[in-house]
Design an enzyme around this catalytic site. Sequence first.
Site, PDB file in Angstrom:
ATOM      1  N   ASN A 147       0.853  -1.187   0.000  1.00 25.78           N
ATOM      2  CA  ASN A 147       0.000   0.000   0.000  1.00 25.78           C
ATOM      3  C   ASN A 147       0.895   1.245   0.000  1.00 25.78           C
ATOM      4  O   ASN A 147       1.737   1.420   0.887  1.00 25.78           O
ATOM      5  CB  ASN A 147      -0.895  -0.044   1.248  1.00 25.78           C
ATOM      6  CG  ASN A 147      -1.812   1.157   1.352  1.00 25.78           C
ATOM      7  OD1 ASN A 147      -1.394   2.283   1.106  1.00 25.78           O
ATOM      8  ND2 ASN A 147      -3.046   0.927   1.732  1.00 25.78           N
TER       9      ASN A 147
ATOM     10  N   HIS B  19       0.877   6.307   1.831  1.00 28.15           N
ATOM     11  CA  HIS B  19       1.614   7.283   2.634  1.00 28.15           C
ATOM     12  C   HIS B  19       2.719   7.996   1.860  1.00 28.15           C
ATOM     13  O   HIS B  19       3.255   8.997   2.340  1.00 28.15           O
ATOM     14  CB  HIS B  19       2.094   6.643   3.931  1.00 28.15           C
ATOM     15  CG  HIS B  19       0.912   6.292   4.791  1.00 28.15           C
ATOM     16  ND1 HIS B  19      -0.028   7.233   5.151  1.00 28.15           N
ATOM     17  CD2 HIS B  19       0.460   5.111   5.274  1.00 28.15           C
ATOM     18  CE1 HIS B  19      -0.993   6.646   5.843  1.00 28.15           C
ATOM     19  NE2 HIS B  19      -0.721   5.357   5.925  1.00 28.15           N
TER      20      HIS B  19
ATOM     21  N   HIS C 145      -5.770   3.594  -1.480  1.00 19.34           N
ATOM     22  CA  HIS C 145      -7.090   3.878  -0.908  1.00 19.34           C
ATOM     23  C   HIS C 145      -7.487   5.281  -1.333  1.00 19.34           C
ATOM     24  O   HIS C 145      -6.874   6.258  -0.912  1.00 19.34           O
ATOM     25  CB  HIS C 145      -6.998   3.770   0.623  1.00 19.34           C
ATOM     26  CG  HIS C 145      -8.308   3.909   1.327  1.00 19.34           C
ATOM     27  ND1 HIS C 145      -8.445   3.712   2.679  1.00 19.34           N
ATOM     28  CD2 HIS C 145      -9.546   4.222   0.877  1.00 19.34           C
ATOM     29  CE1 HIS C 145      -9.718   3.904   3.027  1.00 19.34           C
ATOM     30  NE2 HIS C 145     -10.390   4.217   1.954  1.00 19.34           N
TER      31      HIS C 145
ATOM     32  N   ARG D  19      -9.711   7.868  -0.587  1.00 20.25           N
ATOM     33  CA  ARG D  19     -10.656   8.214   0.478  1.00 20.25           C
ATOM     34  C   ARG D  19     -11.588   9.333   0.022  1.00 20.25           C
ATOM     35  O   ARG D  19     -11.232  10.151  -0.829  1.00 20.25           O
ATOM     36  CB  ARG D  19      -9.899   8.645   1.737  1.00 20.25           C
ATOM     37  CG  ARG D  19      -9.069   7.538   2.353  1.00 20.25           C
ATOM     38  CD  ARG D  19      -8.446   8.019   3.654  1.00 20.25           C
ATOM     39  NE  ARG D  19      -9.470   8.175   4.666  1.00 20.25           N
ATOM     40  CZ  ARG D  19      -9.709   7.309   5.647  1.00 20.25           C
ATOM     41  NH1 ARG D  19      -8.950   6.220   5.779  1.00 20.25           N
ATOM     42  NH2 ARG D  19     -10.666   7.523   6.512  1.00 20.25           N
TER      43      ARG D  19
ATOM     44  N   ARG E 296      -7.507  12.640   1.237  1.00 17.69           N
ATOM     45  CA  ARG E 296      -6.404  13.145   2.062  1.00 17.69           C
ATOM     46  C   ARG E 296      -5.029  12.717   1.545  1.00 17.69           C
ATOM     47  O   ARG E 296      -4.046  13.350   1.836  1.00 17.69           O
ATOM     48  CB  ARG E 296      -6.578  12.733   3.519  1.00 17.69           C
ATOM     49  CG  ARG E 296      -6.355  11.263   3.782  1.00 17.69           C
ATOM     50  CD  ARG E 296      -6.320  10.973   5.249  1.00 17.69           C
ATOM     51  NE  ARG E 296      -7.620  11.101   5.874  1.00 17.69           N
ATOM     52  CZ  ARG E 296      -7.965  10.424   6.983  1.00 17.69           C
ATOM     53  NH1 ARG E 296      -7.087   9.641   7.577  1.00 17.69           N
ATOM     54  NH2 ARG E 296      -9.172  10.544   7.490  1.00 17.69           N
TER      55      ARG E 296
ATOM     56  N   GLU F 274      -8.695   0.279  -2.577  1.00 15.37           N
ATOM     57  CA  GLU F 274      -9.506   0.265  -1.349  1.00 15.37           C
ATOM     58  C   GLU F 274     -10.522   1.383  -1.472  1.00 15.37           C
ATOM     59  O   GLU F 274     -10.164   2.515  -1.835  1.00 15.37           O
ATOM     60  CB  GLU F 274      -8.645   0.525  -0.128  1.00 15.37           C
ATOM     61  CG  GLU F 274      -7.818  -0.656   0.278  1.00 15.37           C
ATOM     62  CD  GLU F 274      -6.970  -0.329   1.488  1.00 15.37           C
ATOM     63  OE1 GLU F 274      -7.176   0.717   2.133  1.00 15.37           O
ATOM     64  OE2 GLU F 274      -6.064  -1.109   1.761  1.00 15.37           O
TER      65      GLU F 274
ATOM     66  N   THR G 222      -8.108   3.201   8.582  1.00 14.81           N
ATOM     67  CA  THR G 222      -9.333   2.405   8.625  1.00 14.81           C
ATOM     68  C   THR G 222      -9.440   1.719   9.985  1.00 14.81           C
ATOM     69  O   THR G 222      -8.588   0.908  10.339  1.00 14.81           O
ATOM     70  CB  THR G 222      -9.313   1.349   7.504  1.00 14.81           C
ATOM     71  OG1 THR G 222      -8.894   1.990   6.300  1.00 14.81           O
ATOM     72  CG2 THR G 222     -10.689   0.741   7.309  1.00 14.81           C
TER      73      THR G 222
ATOM     74  N   GLU H 165     -10.713  -9.820   3.214  1.00 10.25           N
ATOM     75  CA  GLU H 165      -9.458  -9.440   3.847  1.00 10.25           C
ATOM     76  C   GLU H 165      -9.733  -9.330   5.341  1.00 10.25           C
ATOM     77  O   GLU H 165     -10.601  -8.557   5.760  1.00 10.25           O
ATOM     78  CB  GLU H 165      -8.931  -8.106   3.291  1.00 10.25           C
ATOM     79  CG  GLU H 165      -7.614  -7.705   3.948  1.00 10.25           C
ATOM     80  CD  GLU H 165      -6.911  -6.534   3.269  1.00 10.25           C
ATOM     81  OE1 GLU H 165      -6.987  -6.417   2.024  1.00 10.25           O
ATOM     82  OE2 GLU H 165      -6.290  -5.749   3.993  1.00 10.25           O
TER      83      GLU H 165
ATOM     84  N   HIS I 102      -3.427  -4.890   7.960  1.00 11.03           N
ATOM     85  CA  HIS I 102      -3.575  -3.729   8.849  1.00 11.03           C
ATOM     86  C   HIS I 102      -2.655  -3.869  10.056  1.00 11.03           C
ATOM     87  O   HIS I 102      -2.758  -4.826  10.811  1.00 11.03           O
ATOM     88  CB  HIS I 102      -5.016  -3.505   9.326  1.00 11.03           C
ATOM     89  CG  HIS I 102      -5.272  -2.044   9.548  1.00 11.03           C
ATOM     90  ND1 HIS I 102      -4.901  -1.398  10.701  1.00 11.03           N
ATOM     91  CD2 HIS I 102      -5.786  -1.088   8.733  1.00 11.03           C
ATOM     92  CE1 HIS I 102      -5.196  -0.116  10.595  1.00 11.03           C
ATOM     93  NE2 HIS I 102      -5.727   0.096   9.405  1.00 11.03           N
TER      94      HIS I 102
HETATM   95  N1  PXP Z   1      -5.754  -3.364   4.343  1.00  8.32           N
HETATM   96  C1  PXP Z   1      -6.728  -2.424   4.427  1.00  8.32           C
HETATM   97  C2  PXP Z   1      -8.102  -2.798   4.007  1.00  8.32           C
HETATM   98  C3  PXP Z   1      -6.445  -1.115   4.865  1.00  8.32           C
HETATM   99  O1  PXP Z   1      -7.439  -0.199   4.958  1.00  8.32           O
HETATM  100  C4  PXP Z   1      -5.110  -0.786   5.180  1.00  8.32           C
HETATM  101  C5  PXP Z   1      -4.782   0.621   5.574  1.00  8.32           C
HETATM  102  O2  PXP Z   1      -4.971   1.474   4.492  1.00  8.32           O
HETATM  103  C6  PXP Z   1      -4.139  -1.786   5.055  1.00  8.32           C
HETATM  104  C7  PXP Z   1      -4.487  -3.068   4.661  1.00  8.32           C
HETATM  105  C8  PXP Z   1      -2.704  -1.517   5.349  1.00  8.32           C
HETATM  106  O3  PXP Z   1      -2.555  -1.192   6.702  1.00  8.32           O
HETATM  107  P1  PXP Z   1      -1.160  -0.654   7.203  1.00  8.32           P
HETATM  108  O4  PXP Z   1      -0.913   0.657   6.529  1.00  8.32           O
HETATM  109  O5  PXP Z   1      -1.361  -0.539   8.682  1.00  8.32           O
HETATM  110  O6  PXP Z   1      -0.129  -1.676   6.825  1.00  8.32           O
END
Ligand code: PXP
Length: 247
Positions: free
Chosen positions: A13, A16, A49, A51, A55, A76, A107, A157, A196
């Site tokens: 992901n 960030h 994601h 959003r 953001r 996402e 999330t 997931e 997550h």
């Molecule tokens: N899976 C989902 C559905 C999420 O919403 C997120 C956060 O955007 C992640 C995985 C990844 O989480 P993390 O950034 O804590 O690794």
Amino acid sequence: MQARPAAIRLGVNVDHVATVRQARGTDYPDPVEAGLLAAAAGAHSITIHLREDRRHIQEHDVRRLKSRCPVPVNLEMAVTEDMVAFACRVKPQCACLVPERRQELTTEGGLDVAGHEAEISAACRRLARAGIAVALFIDPEPAQLKAALRTGAPHIEIHTGAYAEARGARQQRERARIARFAAQAHAAGLEVHAGHGLNLDNVASIARIAPIVELNIGHSIIARALFVGLPAAVAEMRRAMTDARGW
Ligand code: PXP
């Protein structure tokens, strides 16, 4: 002899990277470039994601990533009319339906499929017609699994946030709960992903759960990339996962 578990995939992901860009309103660092680098370093898919408050990831990021990324793009998204319509236009290979609240840091909690089954099922059908493989991001709770099965989504997931935040015996209980839930979902015919809060310190025991075939990880990889670079951070996470899995 026990059958060897399926290989486990890493979805990276890159939200960030966009968070840093948006902090200054510049056009760098580019999350799409990060996605391409992560894919070249061994990521099996790239997650972003989009959003509602925009953001971090912007609509143009999703379009650019979809057109350039050599591995599947996993979008996402919240279950809203605007997001479903957008996804059906851009057609990422995968979509993960998540709950969204404007004030949250990230999330928090899984999707309440049981409480919004009709709406979620309709979104799953529209996304499936657009050729998108849908995952539902859910907490490891039996009622959510039953409802998820009725929506027709092919993937779930599992939300690993509670596991990631817990310590000691509580963390072991959370891990056992995830393992039981993953086995039930797999036996019911779903492809099982998880994510997550996973990082190099806590990923191994989740990666050892055989029915889980994909982990989606963002924050810890991007944070680690600040010190070692993104390709090395992706490679380290892949190694931690495959070492735990046995291959
Ligand atoms: N899976 C989902 C559905 C999420 O919403 C997120 C956060 O955007 C992640 C995985 C990844 O989480 P993390 O950034 O804590 O690794």
